[in-house]
Design a protein around this motif. Structure first.
Motif, PDB file in Angstrom:
ATOM      1  N   VAL A 150       0.860  -1.182   0.000  1.00  0.00           N
ATOM      2  CA  VAL A 150       0.000   0.000   0.000  1.00  0.00           C
ATOM      3  C   VAL A 150       0.891   1.225   0.000  1.00  0.00           C
ATOM      4  O   VAL A 150       1.763   1.374   0.859  1.00  0.00           O
ATOM      5  CB  VAL A 150      -0.923   0.025   1.239  1.00  0.00           C
ATOM      6  N   LEU A 151       0.695   2.111  -0.974  1.00  0.00           N
ATOM      7  CA  LEU A 151       1.484   3.333  -1.041  1.00  0.00           C
ATOM      8  C   LEU A 151       1.181   4.235   0.153  1.00  0.00           C
ATOM      9  O   LEU A 151       0.082   4.152   0.738  1.00  0.00           O
ATOM     10  CB  LEU A 151       1.184   4.089  -2.336  1.00  0.00           C
ATOM     11  N   PRO A 152       2.121   5.099   0.530  1.00  0.00           N
ATOM     12  CA  PRO A 152       1.895   5.973   1.690  1.00  0.00           C
ATOM     13  C   PRO A 152       0.724   6.937   1.509  1.00  0.00           C
ATOM     14  O   PRO A 152       0.256   7.510   2.474  1.00  0.00           O
ATOM     15  CB  PRO A 152       3.221   6.742   1.801  1.00  0.00           C
ATOM     16  N   ARG A 153       0.251   7.119   0.282  1.00  0.00           N
ATOM     17  CA  ARG A 153      -0.840   8.079   0.054  1.00  0.00           C
ATOM     18  C   ARG A 153      -1.728   7.619  -1.082  1.00  0.00           C
ATOM     19  O   ARG A 153      -1.281   6.928  -1.992  1.00  0.00           O
ATOM     20  CB  ARG A 153      -0.271   9.467  -0.243  1.00  0.00           C
ATOM     21  N   GLU A 154      -2.980   8.023  -1.029  1.00  0.00           N
ATOM     22  CA  GLU A 154      -3.958   7.727  -2.062  1.00  0.00           C
ATOM     23  C   GLU A 154      -4.325   9.013  -2.780  1.00  0.00           C
ATOM     24  O   GLU A 154      -4.220  10.112  -2.212  1.00  0.00           O
ATOM     25  CB  GLU A 154      -5.220   7.096  -1.444  1.00  0.00           C
ATOM     26  N   PRO A 155      -4.790   8.933  -4.047  1.00  0.00           N
ATOM     27  CA  PRO A 155      -5.213  10.148  -4.755  1.00  0.00           C
ATOM     28  C   PRO A 155      -6.349  10.842  -4.007  1.00  0.00           C
ATOM     29  O   PRO A 155      -7.170  10.203  -3.342  1.00  0.00           O
ATOM     30  CB  PRO A 155      -5.687   9.617  -6.114  1.00  0.00           C
ATOM     31  N   MET A 156      -6.384  12.162  -4.105  1.00  0.00           N
ATOM     32  CA  MET A 156      -7.438  12.939  -3.450  1.00  0.00           C
ATOM     33  C   MET A 156      -8.752  12.784  -4.221  1.00  0.00           C
ATOM     34  O   MET A 156      -8.748  12.610  -5.447  1.00  0.00           O
ATOM     35  CB  MET A 156      -7.036  14.412  -3.387  1.00  0.00           C
ATOM     36  N   PRO A 157      -9.892  12.828  -3.538  1.00  0.00           N
ATOM     37  CA  PRO A 157     -11.185  12.712  -4.228  1.00  0.00           C
ATOM     38  C   PRO A 157     -11.420  13.881  -5.179  1.00  0.00           C
ATOM     39  O   PRO A 157     -10.972  15.005  -4.927  1.00  0.00           O
ATOM     40  CB  PRO A 157     -12.193  12.692  -3.082  1.00  0.00           C
ATOM     41  N   SER A 158     -12.117  13.615  -6.264  1.00  0.00           N
ATOM     42  CA  SER A 158     -12.332  14.636  -7.303  1.00  0.00           C
ATOM     43  C   SER A 158     -13.165  15.801  -6.813  1.00  0.00           C
ATOM     44  O   SER A 158     -13.066  16.912  -7.356  1.00  0.00           O
ATOM     45  CB  SER A 158     -13.003  13.996  -8.526  1.00  0.00           C
ATOM     46  N   ASN A 159     -13.993  15.612  -5.774  1.00  0.00           N
ATOM     47  CA  ASN A 159     -14.820  16.720  -5.295  1.00  0.00           C
ATOM     48  C   ASN A 159     -14.024  17.723  -4.465  1.00  0.00           C
ATOM     49  O   ASN A 159     -14.521  18.793  -4.118  1.00  0.00           O
ATOM     50  CB  ASN A 159     -16.007  16.193  -4.478  1.00  0.00           C
ATOM     51  N   VAL A 160     -12.760  17.387  -4.116  1.00  0.00           N
ATOM     52  CA  VAL A 160     -11.908  18.294  -3.348  1.00  0.00           C
ATOM     53  C   VAL A 160     -10.995  19.096  -4.270  1.00  0.00           C
ATOM     54  O   VAL A 160     -10.763  20.285  -4.062  1.00  0.00           O
ATOM     55  CB  VAL A 160     -11.065  17.512  -2.315  1.00  0.00           C
ATOM     56  N   THR A 161     -10.487  18.439  -5.287  1.00  0.00           N
ATOM     57  CA  THR A 161      -9.534  19.095  -6.189  1.00  0.00           C
ATOM     58  C   THR A 161     -10.263  19.951  -7.214  1.00  0.00           C
ATOM     59  O   THR A 161     -11.390  19.663  -7.601  1.00  0.00           O
ATOM     60  CB  THR A 161      -8.691  18.050  -6.931  1.00  0.00           C
ATOM     61  N   VAL A 162      -9.592  21.007  -7.641  1.00  0.00           N
ATOM     62  CA  VAL A 162     -10.136  21.839  -8.721  1.00  0.00           C
ATOM     63  C   VAL A 162      -9.893  21.113 -10.035  1.00  0.00           C
ATOM     64  O   VAL A 162      -9.383  19.996 -10.057  1.00  0.00           O
ATOM     65  CB  VAL A 162      -9.460  23.231  -8.736  1.00  0.00           C
ATOM     66  N   ARG A 163     -10.232  21.724 -11.138  1.00  0.00           N
ATOM     67  CA  ARG A 163     -10.083  21.095 -12.445  1.00  0.00           C
ATOM     68  C   ARG A 163      -8.624  20.724 -12.677  1.00  0.00           C
ATOM     69  O   ARG A 163      -7.745  21.575 -12.733  1.00  0.00           O
ATOM     70  CB  ARG A 163     -10.573  22.043 -13.538  1.00  0.00           C
ATOM     71  N   LEU A 164      -8.365  19.434 -12.824  1.00  0.00           N
ATOM     72  CA  LEU A 164      -6.994  18.952 -13.024  1.00  0.00           C
ATOM     73  C   LEU A 164      -6.610  19.066 -14.487  1.00  0.00           C
ATOM     74  O   LEU A 164      -7.459  18.948 -15.375  1.00  0.00           O
ATOM     75  CB  LEU A 164      -6.878  17.495 -12.571  1.00  0.00           C
TER      76      LEU A 164
END
Length: 413
Positions: A119-133
């Motif tokens: 398991v990596l130390p971090r997971e991607p952030m949810p799309s509802n938190v991030t602005v347009r990538l």
């Protein structure tokens, strides 16, 4: 011992050049073990998987029987690479018969990773938190622009290039290695290999990074390896292909970038590029004669090469750069760079490097021959033995293992 000298031409060569003890420490991380496995030539990967559950040394003669008659050169390259990375440890018995076995730390952690996953130390952030990538195309454009525009600026800022009035930029002794200044190289490599398992274009919370990683990420942004974005409450980084491809197989030629350099037998070079960065790199070891909008004409001279050697660039680095960046019209030739040019570059370097010094420590006055032989074995295991005199029980080891050798000799026997 490996028969190929380690010259840091790319990222995995820099990993192979680490001291033995730092390499062993890296292998406590299961993801680094997988990254190293992915980077190996195909035959070396086969050897690792074939020996993954073998706990005893395998003789060199037995391994040679695994290879077809026309695979000797690939076998040699694979073995050399595995020893350089300390994936294999090499031993010799009293009959001087060579055997190989997997590094125990690497073997144990790769077994765990293959069986249980990781398991990596971090997971991607949810799309509802991030602005347009950014899209993958936009991210790739950003990465290339950052590398092109910021690399030269970063080199100047870090003091790796100096420039006097009316003189061309000069590379200082630490050239080509500006990321490692002021930090532990093993920590830096560990973080970069960890990044290679992230997903290109996904957003990761910057608060999941350690203080060292947050400081390092600023340099990676400048070089186009990651992109930073700021939200209302959170900030995140987005890996680009430059970081996620760090541990790809070095033998994979399908992703090779298109070259731009043509070298002639008369030592003239034609670089089909409008890049300022390419021009400055070529200026480090050649004389720029004139520059057109999409063509740089240079000449490799004895004086230009001497300047390069005096400023820390090696002949192998220059030859490797020319070979890896050969124009498609000449890249398929064998060799892509004329032999008289590469041979002369190496000969001019030997004129300046007739004597090579290695920081070292002398040990003598051992209480017994058993202690002396045990010390030799310890130094040999970590590739630190430079010289031994069995009759007078003296040995010389590299300075990098001096403290570990001293601690070993002080242990109660």
């Amino acid at each position: 011992m490996p028969q190929v000298k380690i010259i840091a031409r790319n990222f995995m060569d820099m990993v192979a050049a680490l001291p033995a003890m730092k390499l062993d420490a890296l292998y406590h991380n299961t993801f680094i073990c997988e990254a190293i496995l992915r980077s190996l030539p195909p035959l070396a990967k086969k050897y690792v998987l074939q020996m993954l559950y073998i706990d005893v040394p395998v003789t060199a003669k037995a391994m040679e029987e695994w290879v077809l008659a026309d695979g000797d050169s690939k076998h040699k390259v694979a073995i050399d690479r595995l020893i350089q990375l300390r994936v294999f440890t090499e031993t010799s018995d009293r009959k001087k018969e060579t055997s190989y076995r997997l590094n125990p730390t690497f073997q144990t952690n790769l077994q765990k990773h293959l069986i249980h996953g990781g398991v990596l130390p971090r997971e991607p952030m949810p799309s509802n938190v991030t602005v347009r990538l950014p899209s993958l195309d936009d991210l790739e454009t950003y990465a290339l622009e950052q590398w092109e525009v910021s690399s030269m600026m970063k080199v100047f800022q870090r003091g790796l290039l100096t420039q006097r009035d009316k003189e061309a930029p000069r590379l200082t002794e630490s050239g080509f290695q500006f990321l490692e200044r002021g930090v532990d190289l093993a920590d830096l490599i560990s973080f970069l290999l960890e990044l290679s398992f992230h997903v290109t274009g996904e957003a990761y919370n910057i608060n999941t990074l350690t203080e060292f990683q947050r400081n390092t990420i600023k340099d990676l942004v400048d070089l186009g390896l990651v992109k930073l974005q700021q939200g209302r409450k959170e900030s995140w980084f987005i890996p680009t292909k430059l970081s996620t491809n760090l541990s790809m197989s070095l033998s994979d030629t399908s992703t090779r970038k298109q070259g731009f350099v043509v070298v002639e037998t008369n030592f003239r070079m034609y670089a089909y590029s409008s890049s300022k960065l390419h021009c400055e790199i070529l200026r480090l070891f050649s004389r720029i004669e004139y520059q057109l909008p999409n063509l740089i004409v240079c000449a490799i001279t004895k004086e230009s090469l001497y300047n390069a050697f005096e400023n820390g660039i090696t002949a192998e680095q220059i030859v490797s750069f020319l070979q890896q960046n050969a124009h498609p019209r000449v890249a398929e030739r064998t060799p892509a760079v004329p032999e008289n040019v590469t041979d002369q570059i190496r000969l001019w370097e030997t004129d300046l490097n007739r004597v090579e010094s290695t920081p070292s420590h002398l040990y003598d006055e051992f209480p017994s021959r058993e202690v002396f032989e045990a010390a030799c074995d310890f130094a040999r295991e970590y590739s630190g033995l430079l010289w031994e005199d069995s009759k007078k029980m003296r040995l010389v080891v590299k300075a990098e293992i001096h403290l570990h050798m001293r601690e070993y000799l002080r242990r109660p026997k």
